[in-house]
Design a protein around this motif. Structure first.
Motif, short mmCIF file in Angstrom:
data_model
loop_
_atom_site.label_atom_id
_atom_site.label_comp_id
_atom_site.label_asym_id
_atom_site.label_seq_id
_atom_site.Cartn_x
_atom_site.Cartn_y
_atom_site.Cartn_z
N GLY A 87 -5.56 9.77 -28.55
CA GLY A 87 -5.14 8.42 -28.91
C GLY A 87 -3.92 8.49 -29.81
N CYS A 88 -4.18 8.67 -31.10
CA CYS A 88 -3.07 8.69 -32.08
C CYS A 88 -2.47 10.07 -32.25
CB CYS A 88 -3.60 8.20 -33.42
SG CYS A 88 -4.90 9.29 -34.09
N ASP A 89 -3.25 11.12 -31.99
CA ASP A 89 -2.83 12.51 -32.21
C ASP A 89 -2.51 12.78 -33.67
OD1 ASP A 89 -2.58 15.03 -31.13
OD2 ASP A 89 -0.45 14.85 -30.65
N CYS A 93 -7.83 7.75 -35.14
CA CYS A 93 -8.58 6.89 -34.22
C CYS A 93 -9.93 7.43 -33.75
CB CYS A 93 -7.72 6.57 -33.00
SG CYS A 93 -7.53 7.94 -31.83
N CYS A 96 -10.45 11.61 -30.01
CA CYS A 96 -10.50 13.04 -29.66
C CYS A 96 -11.73 13.74 -30.21
CB CYS A 96 -9.25 13.72 -30.22
SG CYS A 96 -9.21 13.64 -32.03
N CYS A 108 -7.68 16.69 -32.54
CA CYS A 108 -6.22 16.67 -32.62
C CYS A 108 -5.73 17.22 -33.94
CB CYS A 108 -5.67 15.26 -32.42
SG CYS A 108 -6.01 14.14 -33.81
FE1 FES Z 1 -6.70 9.91 -32.77
FE2 FES Z 1 -7.34 12.49 -32.74
S1 FES Z 1 -6.32 11.38 -31.20
S2 FES Z 1 -7.90 11.00 -34.20
#
Ligand code: FES
Ligand code: FES
Length: 201
Positions: A87-89, A93, A96, A108
């Motif tokens: 999601g956010c990497d 969020c 992952c 992530c």
């Molecule tokens: Fe969002 Fe890891 S992709 S917390």
């Protein structure tokens, strides 16, 4: 020799680097080698790949990865397990979320090489013998999703939430699931799915 800016005398590139480095308080490289404090961080002077072995969803897996590879990218790009979502990497969020030795981890945010020898469970590893995990079934039964993008992370996190015993109330479930965001706002039904599964466990 000419070449300085604005008529100032020219200084060599190396001397300029030394002066600049010293100006910000960093150790000054000597004789072209990295300072002790930076060894291991300079790609040109360290090994950049590692061979790692993990147990993923009960299966022994190994891969050669760049040391900077996240656990998320290892799973998705190297091991062919795209169920865990990016999601956010950047750890915000929860899309992952996987289990590492039974604990929830934002995959992530952690390097794959840090988990050599670990036991990892992803959404692909929850169903057994053709039967969905009870929480997967509960998400279906209670409409705990809309677009579904956050769902693998929600379910993996929910499995851990139940195992940890943080299900005494809807408020407690909300608190311990607060690291998993749902842009569709399916929170009410997600909590219901976890609550029901915990009661039946
Ligand atoms: Fe969002 Fe890891 S992709 S917390
Ligand atoms: Fe769409 Fe959660 S179901 S983000």
């Amino acid at each position: 020799m000419p070449g300085g800016f604005g008529g100032a005398p020219a200084i060599g590139r190396r001397r300029f680097m030394v002066m600049s480095t010293a100006a910000v308080g960093l150790p000054v490289p000597v004789s072209g080698s990295a300072p002790r404090s930076l060894r291991g961080l300079a790609p040109a002077e360290s090994s950049t790949t590692s061979t790692i072995g993990l147990t993923v969803n009960g299966e022994q897996r190994s891969a050669v990865v760049d040391n900077r590879t996240s656990l998320l990218d290892l799973l998705r790009e190297h091991l062919g397990l795209p169920g865990t979502k990016k999601g956010c990497d950047q750890g915000a969020c929860g899309a992952c979320t996987v289990l590492v030795d039974g604990r929830r981890v934002n995959s992530c945010l952690t390097f794959a090489v840090m988990h050599d020898g670990a036991r990892v469970t992803t959404i692909e590893g929850l169903a057994h013998g053709g039967r969905l995990h009870p929480l997967q079934q509960a998400f279906i039964d209670h409409d705990g999703l809309q677009c579904g993008y956050c769902t693998p992370g929600q379910i993996v996190s929910g499995v851990a939430c139940i195992a940890e015993g943080h299900t005494a109330s809807r408020e407690e479930i909300r608190e311990w699931m607060s690291g998993n965001l749902c842009r569709c706002g399916a929170y009410t039904n997600i909590v219901t799915a976890i609550e029901q599964t915990a009661k039946e466990a």
